[in-house]
Design a protein around this motif. Sequence first.
Motif, mmCIF file in Angstrom:
data_model
loop_
_atom_site.group_PDB
_atom_site.id
_atom_site.type_symbol
_atom_site.label_atom_id
_atom_site.label_comp_id
_atom_site.label_asym_id
_atom_site.label_seq_id
_atom_site.Cartn_x
_atom_site.Cartn_y
_atom_site.Cartn_z
ATOM 1 N N ARG A 1 8.395 -3.025 -11.425
ATOM 2 C CA ARG A 1 7.949 -4.370 -11.740
ATOM 3 C C ARG A 1 8.107 -4.680 -13.218
ATOM 4 N NH1 ARG A 1 1.824 -6.634 -10.982
ATOM 5 N NH2 ARG A 1 1.528 -5.247 -12.764
ATOM 6 N N LYS A 2 7.851 -3.707 -14.073
ATOM 7 C CA LYS A 2 7.997 -3.939 -15.510
ATOM 8 C C LYS A 2 9.433 -4.335 -15.842
ATOM 9 C CE LYS A 2 7.319 -1.926 -20.077
ATOM 10 N NZ LYS A 2 8.622 -2.440 -20.558
ATOM 11 N N LEU A 3 10.402 -3.685 -15.201
ATOM 12 C CA LEU A 3 11.800 -4.035 -15.444
ATOM 13 C C LEU A 3 12.098 -5.451 -14.966
ATOM 14 C CD1 LEU A 3 13.529 -0.691 -14.351
ATOM 15 C CD2 LEU A 3 12.946 -1.446 -16.667
ATOM 16 N N TYR A 4 11.537 -5.811 -13.802
ATOM 17 C CA TYR A 4 11.728 -7.173 -13.295
ATOM 18 C C TYR A 4 11.175 -8.188 -14.285
ATOM 19 C CZ TYR A 4 12.343 -4.818 -8.736
ATOM 20 O OH TYR A 4 12.763 -4.017 -7.707
ATOM 21 N N PHE A 5 9.956 -7.940 -14.742
ATOM 22 C CA PHE A 5 9.307 -8.896 -15.638
ATOM 23 C C PHE A 5 10.018 -8.962 -16.988
ATOM 24 C CE2 PHE A 5 4.853 -8.587 -13.483
ATOM 25 C CZ PHE A 5 5.381 -9.174 -12.351
ATOM 26 N N ASP A 6 10.529 -7.831 -17.457
ATOM 27 C CA ASP A 6 11.272 -7.832 -18.724
ATOM 28 C C ASP A 6 12.514 -8.714 -18.608
ATOM 29 O OD1 ASP A 6 9.465 -6.160 -19.936
ATOM 30 O OD2 ASP A 6 10.693 -4.347 -19.746
ATOM 31 N N ALA A 7 13.222 -8.619 -17.483
ATOM 32 C CA ALA A 7 14.423 -9.439 -17.281
ATOM 33 C C ALA A 7 14.064 -10.919 -17.232
ATOM 34 C CB ALA A 7 15.132 -9.017 -15.991
ATOM 35 N N GLU A 8 12.965 -11.241 -16.569
ATOM 36 C CA GLU A 8 12.551 -12.639 -16.467
ATOM 37 C C GLU A 8 12.043 -13.167 -17.807
ATOM 38 O OE1 GLU A 8 9.869 -12.329 -13.147
ATOM 39 O OE2 GLU A 8 11.528 -11.628 -11.893
ATOM 40 N N ARG A 9 11.403 -12.306 -18.558
ATOM 41 C CA ARG A 9 10.946 -12.702 -19.892
ATOM 42 C C ARG A 9 12.137 -13.048 -20.780
ATOM 43 N NH1 ARG A 9 8.226 -8.002 -22.944
ATOM 44 N NH2 ARG A 9 10.419 -7.457 -23.170
ATOM 45 N N THR A 10 13.208 -12.271 -20.673
ATOM 46 C CA THR A 10 14.411 -12.547 -21.459
ATOM 47 C C THR A 10 15.007 -13.901 -21.098
ATOM 48 O OG1 THR A 10 14.917 -10.186 -21.684
ATOM 49 C CG2 THR A 10 16.733 -11.725 -21.997
ATOM 50 N N LEU A 11 15.049 -14.215 -19.798
ATOM 51 C CA LEU A 11 15.572 -15.510 -19.365
ATOM 52 C C LEU A 11 14.708 -16.651 -19.902
ATOM 53 C CD1 LEU A 11 16.403 -14.631 -15.645
ATOM 54 C CD2 LEU A 11 18.065 -15.157 -17.450
ATOM 55 N N LEU A 12 13.402 -16.517 -19.793
ATOM 56 C CA LEU A 12 12.509 -17.567 -20.272
ATOM 57 C C LEU A 12 12.568 -17.695 -21.789
ATOM 58 C CD1 LEU A 12 9.399 -16.877 -17.996
ATOM 59 C CD2 LEU A 12 11.056 -18.749 -17.773
ATOM 60 N N ALA A 13 12.685 -16.569 -22.479
ATOM 61 C CA ALA A 13 12.793 -16.614 -23.937
ATOM 62 C C ALA A 13 14.058 -17.365 -24.353
ATOM 63 C CB ALA A 13 12.791 -15.207 -24.518
ATOM 64 N N GLU B 1 0.839 -1.200 0.000
ATOM 65 C CA GLU B 1 0.000 0.000 0.000
ATOM 66 C C GLU B 1 0.873 1.248 0.000
ATOM 67 O OE1 GLU B 1 -3.260 2.198 2.900
ATOM 68 O OE2 GLU B 1 -2.956 0.036 3.074
ATOM 69 N N ALA B 2 1.998 1.171 0.699
ATOM 70 C CA ALA B 2 2.887 2.335 0.821
ATOM 71 C C ALA B 2 3.762 2.544 -0.416
ATOM 72 C CB ALA B 2 3.772 2.175 2.057
ATOM 73 N N VAL B 3 4.183 1.462 -1.070
ATOM 74 C CA VAL B 3 5.165 1.606 -2.148
ATOM 75 C C VAL B 3 4.631 1.218 -3.524
ATOM 76 C CG1 VAL B 3 7.031 1.152 -0.503
ATOM 77 C CG2 VAL B 3 6.133 -0.734 -1.889
ATOM 78 N N ARG B 4 3.342 0.916 -3.634
ATOM 79 C CA ARG B 4 2.817 0.363 -4.882
ATOM 80 C C ARG B 4 3.135 1.200 -6.118
ATOM 81 N NH1 ARG B 4 -0.145 -3.694 -6.388
ATOM 82 N NH2 ARG B 4 -0.551 -4.322 -4.241
ATOM 83 N N PRO B 5 2.923 2.529 -6.138
ATOM 84 C CA PRO B 5 3.214 3.269 -7.378
ATOM 85 C C PRO B 5 4.666 3.098 -7.838
ATOM 86 C CG PRO B 5 1.916 4.627 -5.893
ATOM 87 C CD PRO B 5 2.340 3.418 -5.106
ATOM 88 N N ALA B 6 5.602 3.232 -6.916
ATOM 89 C CA ALA B 6 7.011 3.078 -7.289
ATOM 90 C C ALA B 6 7.326 1.635 -7.657
ATOM 91 C CB ALA B 6 7.908 3.529 -6.131
ATOM 92 N N TYR B 7 6.711 0.693 -6.934
ATOM 93 C CA TYR B 7 6.953 -0.715 -7.243
ATOM 94 C C TYR B 7 6.429 -1.069 -8.625
ATOM 95 C CZ TYR B 7 6.172 -5.698 -7.559
ATOM 96 O OH TYR B 7 6.136 -6.987 -8.007
ATOM 97 N N MET B 8 5.274 -0.547 -9.016
ATOM 98 C CA MET B 8 4.702 -0.882 -10.310
ATOM 99 C C MET B 8 5.618 -0.440 -11.443
ATOM 100 S SD MET B 8 2.021 -2.576 -9.639
ATOM 101 C CE MET B 8 1.117 -2.651 -11.183
ATOM 102 N N GLU B 9 6.325 0.678 -11.250
ATOM 103 C CA GLU B 9 7.282 1.121 -12.260
ATOM 104 C C GLU B 9 8.439 0.140 -12.374
ATOM 105 O OE1 GLU B 9 8.592 5.075 -11.538
ATOM 106 O OE2 GLU B 9 6.572 5.935 -11.520
#
Length: 203
Positions: free
Chosen positions: A121-133, A111-119
């Motif tokens: 999170r995309k970088l985290y998911f992009d890195a994981e997508r690259t590994l899975l790809a 609740e406290a960090v969600r806006p900053a975390y959401m920004e």
Amino acid sequence: MTASTVDLRDVILDASDRLMARHGFRRITMEDIAKEAGVARRTIYLRFSSKEELALSSIARVVEAAQKAMSRILQSDLDARKRLRNMLMVRVMGRVHAVRDFTMALDELFEAVRPAYMERRKLYFDAERTLLAGVLAEGVLSGDFLVDSAPETAATLIMATNAFLPYSLSVRDLGSPEMIEANLSRLVDLLIRGLTKNPQENS
């Protein structure tokens, strides 16, 4: 950063994690964290601009540990299907086990960090997508997988397994780590069967 700087960051993050697990995010202060870590409050502010930034760094540490585990699996000698399965499992379960003591604190933290975390999170998911790809592309070459686009398929796998992440729902909502792992395992098996040239080979 020097080794001592990295170690001190971990000491501070460890102290913050212990306090959040015991008291929740809202109730703890930077002074509390300093006392728990055995350092001056100024020392914490030299590394973290705020309690929220410290919490975001704690999340990042959990994510990075899961990504390192995924990378090690990618580089292992297992066949592509086993690597993909293990990577998807550790992507989720690495996070779940890391925050299993945060049942009450997790909702407060996000609740406290969600806006900053959401920004971030995309970088985290992009890195994981690259590994899975990467493992998907290798699986196509070896004949283990039949996919049109490794990056797009990796993105779909990310979306499919996101429902089990503790940062999407609290551990309390998802159930025990054992329950999460069992449900995730079933989903991952279904996903991999859908990617194989001969699905019956996985049964």
